[in-house]
Design a protein around this motif. Structure first.
Motif, short mmCIF file in Angstrom:
data_model
loop_
_atom_site.label_atom_id
_atom_site.label_comp_id
_atom_site.label_asym_id
_atom_site.label_seq_id
_atom_site.Cartn_x
_atom_site.Cartn_y
_atom_site.Cartn_z
N LEU A 1 0.83 -1.21 0.00
CA LEU A 1 0.00 0.00 0.00
C LEU A 1 0.86 1.26 0.00
O LEU A 1 0.55 2.24 -0.68
CB LEU A 1 -0.93 0.00 1.22
CG LEU A 1 -2.18 -0.87 1.06
CD1 LEU A 1 -2.79 -1.20 2.41
CD2 LEU A 1 -3.20 -0.18 0.17
N LEU A 2 1.95 1.26 0.75
CA LEU A 2 2.86 2.40 0.72
C LEU A 2 3.46 2.57 -0.67
O LEU A 2 3.66 3.70 -1.14
CB LEU A 2 3.97 2.21 1.77
CG LEU A 2 3.52 2.32 3.23
CD1 LEU A 2 4.68 1.94 4.16
CD2 LEU A 2 3.03 3.73 3.54
N ALA A 3 3.73 1.46 -1.34
CA ALA A 3 4.24 1.53 -2.72
C ALA A 3 3.19 2.15 -3.65
O ALA A 3 3.54 2.94 -4.55
CB ALA A 3 4.63 0.14 -3.20
N CYS A 4 1.91 1.82 -3.43
CA CYS A 4 0.84 2.44 -4.24
C CYS A 4 0.83 3.96 -4.03
O CYS A 4 0.74 4.73 -5.00
CB CYS A 4 -0.52 1.87 -3.84
SG CYS A 4 -0.79 0.16 -4.38
N GLY A 5 0.94 4.39 -2.78
CA GLY A 5 0.99 5.82 -2.51
C GLY A 5 2.19 6.47 -3.16
O GLY A 5 2.10 7.58 -3.72
N ALA A 6 3.33 5.79 -3.13
CA ALA A 6 4.53 6.34 -3.75
C ALA A 6 4.37 6.46 -5.26
O ALA A 6 4.82 7.45 -5.86
CB ALA A 6 5.74 5.45 -3.41
N LEU A 7 3.75 5.48 -5.90
CA LEU A 7 3.52 5.55 -7.35
C LEU A 7 2.63 6.73 -7.72
O LEU A 7 2.87 7.41 -8.72
CB LEU A 7 2.90 4.25 -7.85
CG LEU A 7 3.83 3.04 -7.98
CD1 LEU A 7 3.03 1.79 -8.34
CD2 LEU A 7 4.90 3.30 -9.04
N VAL A 8 1.61 6.98 -6.90
CA VAL A 8 0.73 8.13 -7.15
C VAL A 8 1.53 9.43 -7.08
O VAL A 8 1.44 10.29 -7.96
CB VAL A 8 -0.44 8.15 -6.15
CG1 VAL A 8 -1.22 9.45 -6.26
CG2 VAL A 8 -1.37 6.97 -6.40
N VAL A 9 2.35 9.57 -6.04
CA VAL A 9 3.12 10.80 -5.86
C VAL A 9 4.17 10.96 -6.96
O VAL A 9 4.30 12.04 -7.56
CB VAL A 9 3.79 10.81 -4.47
CG1 VAL A 9 4.78 11.97 -4.35
CG2 VAL A 9 2.73 10.90 -3.37
N LEU A 10 4.91 9.91 -7.25
CA LEU A 10 5.99 10.00 -8.24
C LEU A 10 5.44 10.28 -9.64
O LEU A 10 6.01 11.09 -10.38
CB LEU A 10 6.83 8.72 -8.23
CG LEU A 10 7.67 8.49 -6.97
CD1 LEU A 10 8.33 7.12 -7.02
CD2 LEU A 10 8.72 9.58 -6.81
N SER A 11 4.36 9.63 -10.02
CA SER A 11 3.79 9.87 -11.35
C SER A 11 3.26 11.30 -11.46
O SER A 11 3.38 11.94 -12.51
CB SER A 11 2.68 8.86 -11.65
OG SER A 11 1.62 8.96 -10.71
N THR A 12 2.71 11.82 -10.35
CA THR A 12 2.21 13.19 -10.36
C THR A 12 3.35 14.20 -10.46
O THR A 12 3.29 15.16 -11.23
CB THR A 12 1.38 13.46 -9.09
OG1 THR A 12 0.29 12.55 -9.05
CG2 THR A 12 0.86 14.88 -9.07
N LEU A 13 4.41 13.98 -9.69
CA LEU A 13 5.57 14.89 -9.75
C LEU A 13 6.20 14.85 -11.14
O LEU A 13 6.64 15.89 -11.65
CB LEU A 13 6.60 14.51 -8.69
CG LEU A 13 6.15 14.71 -7.23
CD1 LEU A 13 7.24 14.22 -6.27
CD2 LEU A 13 5.82 16.17 -6.96
N ALA A 14 6.23 13.68 -11.76
CA ALA A 14 6.79 13.58 -13.11
C ALA A 14 5.94 14.39 -14.10
O ALA A 14 6.47 15.08 -14.98
CB ALA A 14 6.87 12.12 -13.55
N ALA A 15 4.61 14.33 -13.94
CA ALA A 15 3.74 15.10 -14.84
C ALA A 15 3.96 16.60 -14.67
O ALA A 15 3.87 17.37 -15.63
CB ALA A 15 2.27 14.75 -14.57
N LEU A 16 4.27 17.03 -13.45
CA LEU A 16 4.49 18.45 -13.20
C LEU A 16 5.74 18.99 -13.87
O LEU A 16 5.93 20.21 -13.96
CB LEU A 16 4.55 18.71 -11.69
CG LEU A 16 3.22 18.53 -10.94
CD1 LEU A 16 3.44 18.60 -9.44
CD2 LEU A 16 2.21 19.59 -11.38
N LEU A 17 6.63 18.11 -14.34
CA LEU A 17 7.83 18.55 -15.06
C LEU A 17 7.49 19.05 -16.46
O LEU A 17 8.30 19.74 -17.08
CB LEU A 17 8.84 17.40 -15.16
CG LEU A 17 9.41 16.87 -13.84
CD1 LEU A 17 10.30 15.66 -14.11
CD2 LEU A 17 10.19 17.96 -13.11
N SER A 18 6.30 18.74 -16.94
CA SER A 18 5.92 19.09 -18.30
C SER A 18 5.53 20.56 -18.41
O SER A 18 4.62 21.03 -17.70
CB SER A 18 4.73 18.22 -18.75
OG SER A 18 4.07 18.79 -19.85
N PRO A 19 6.16 21.33 -19.31
CA PRO A 19 5.74 22.73 -19.52
C PRO A 19 4.29 22.83 -19.99
O PRO A 19 3.59 23.79 -19.63
CB PRO A 19 6.72 23.23 -20.60
CG PRO A 19 7.89 22.31 -20.52
CD PRO A 19 7.35 20.99 -20.11
#
Length: 418
Positions: free
Chosen positions: A381-399
């Motif tokens: 479950l902690l890994a699921c939370g981490a995937l949500v956060v990491l995928s969101t932060l990666a999307a925020l890199l997009s101009p």
């Protein structure tokens, strides 16, 4: 108060009211179906989890495989007619399933075929729904229209889960499926009453299906903000499917008190989606996609709290936050797509959106059990939370995600900074 009254003024528009009523009733039928289908099939003589899995898979596969074709159909034909036919086909499919359960004649291949017809109808319905909203709602009221449609759908999901379970308990799964069929049929009749003219749905240049798909892909891939967020959601949905479908119920059974605890979690999420409508009616961010993506970060909270053995009240509160954030994201996303994507390509682009966002969901379901066994349910479950956060932060890199701005004329007096 004046702003809310202005929002509700959209309900005076006959076509919008018909669309809202049709969508609300149709989602109520959809919400009845899972409980009715699951318990109706499991109550059959000799049926087991594999029987249910076969029928549900038969429904899910056409939904994924024909989503892109559904987008082509909805961009070629009048969308209200596509929706009407889809609703009526769904009604026939569920009526057939209901009759089979009530009569006791339940050959598995025939039940699977009826479920597959329903999945095919849904694959055509979704892109048509996304595309028809700008045809019915004025451009400056799109966010309001999407929010009100979301309110109807979310309310139906809550009512359907309760009423569907009660109907199954009182009269059985067959009659509950028959009720779903009636609700789909009513939705189809209401859509037919829209009576939109061909002039309101201009036809573009006709190509082959493959040519239409290539054109739709070009529109989809040329907008960085779309494909980046769809890529983000392909990971997020994989994590959420694992957390909601397998890992959360496991933890609820192991340490939170079982089904009542998980029902409280789902109820908190459902109430959050309804509360999110009030937020989405009022918020008019200058950068809607940036705000929408940022709202994905709190959606990791329920999985983190479940993994950290937080008390149930905190987990339910986090589920409420998840519901609010996802509802506001959905309204901002749909509204921005309807404003930015040409009307003649909108259904195809939405079909690529749906396919890309959902394609890894089954993988999350398949991996959840083995990962929980290998690493432990809380760690998973902690890994699921981490995937949500990491995928969101990666999307925020997009101009494209950070910089896309809403038209100035659509900004509200109380915009979110961004």
């Amino acid at each position: 108060m004046h702003g809310f009254l202005r929002d509700l003024g959209l309900l005076r528009d006959r076509r919008f009211t018909l669309l809202l009523a049709a969508r609300t009733i149709s989602v109520l039928g959809t919400a009845f179906a899972p409980v009715a289908l699951a318990f109706g099939i499991l109550d059959l003589p000799g049926a087991d989890a594999t029987t249910l899995s076969v029928v549900l898979t038969a429904e899910a596969l056409p939904m994924v495989l024909f989503m892109l074709v559904g987008g082509v159909i909805a961009d070629r034909l009048p969308r209200h007619r596509v929706m009407m036919v889809s609703e009526l086909v769904n009604a026939l499919a569920f009526a057939a399933l209901g009759v089979m359960l009530l009569s006791g004649w339940t050959p598995l291949p025939v039940m699977a075929a009826a479920a597959a017809v329903s999945g095919l109808a849904t694959a055509v319905m979704y892109p048509a729904l996304t595309g028809i909203i700008p045809e019915v709602v004025p451009a400056d009221r799109l966010q309001t229209g999407n929010a009100l449609l979301g309110l109807g759908a979310n309310t139906s999901r809550v009512l359907g889960a309760v009423l569907g379970g009660a109907t199954v308990t009182l009269v059985g799964g067959g009659w509950a499926l028959a009720a779903s069929a009636v609700l789909f049929a009513i939705g189809g009749v209401l859509i037919a009453a829209l009576r939109m003219t061909r002039a309101e749905r201009p036809a573009g240049e006709r190509h082959s299906v493959l040519g239409d798909l290539r054109d739709g892909w070009r529109e989809f891939s040329s907008r960085q903000w779309i494909w980046v967020v769809v890529a983000q959601f392909s990971i997020m949905v994989m994590a959420i499917q694992a957390g909601h479908g397998v890992l959360g119920p496991l933890i609820a059974k192991e340490s939170l008190g079982g089904a009542p605890a998980w029902s409280a979690f789902l109820a908190g999420e459902a109430v959050g989606t309804i509360a999110g409508v009030a937020v989405s009616l009022r918020v008019r961010p200058r950068r809607p996609i940036l705000v929408g993506v940022l709202l994905c970060l709190p959606s990791a909270l329920p999985y983190v709290l479940l993994g950290l053995a937080a008390p149930l009240w905190a987990i339910v509160a986090a589920a409420f936050v998840l519901g609010v954030c996802f509802d506001v994201f959905g309204v901002l996303w749909q509204t921005t797509m309807q404003r930015e994507v040409p009307a003649e390509s909108l259904s195809r682009v939405s079909s690529y959106d749906a396919l890309g966002s959902l394609m890894f969901g089954p993988i999350g379901l398949m991996l959840a059990g083995p990962v929980a066994h290998w690493a432990g349910t809380r760690t998973a479950l902690l890994a699921c939370g981490a995937l949500v956060v990491l995928s969101t932060l990666a999307a925020l890199l997009s101009p494209g995600v950070r910089n896309l701005r809403a038209p100035a004329s659509t900004a509200a007096a109380e915009p979110v900074s961004g």
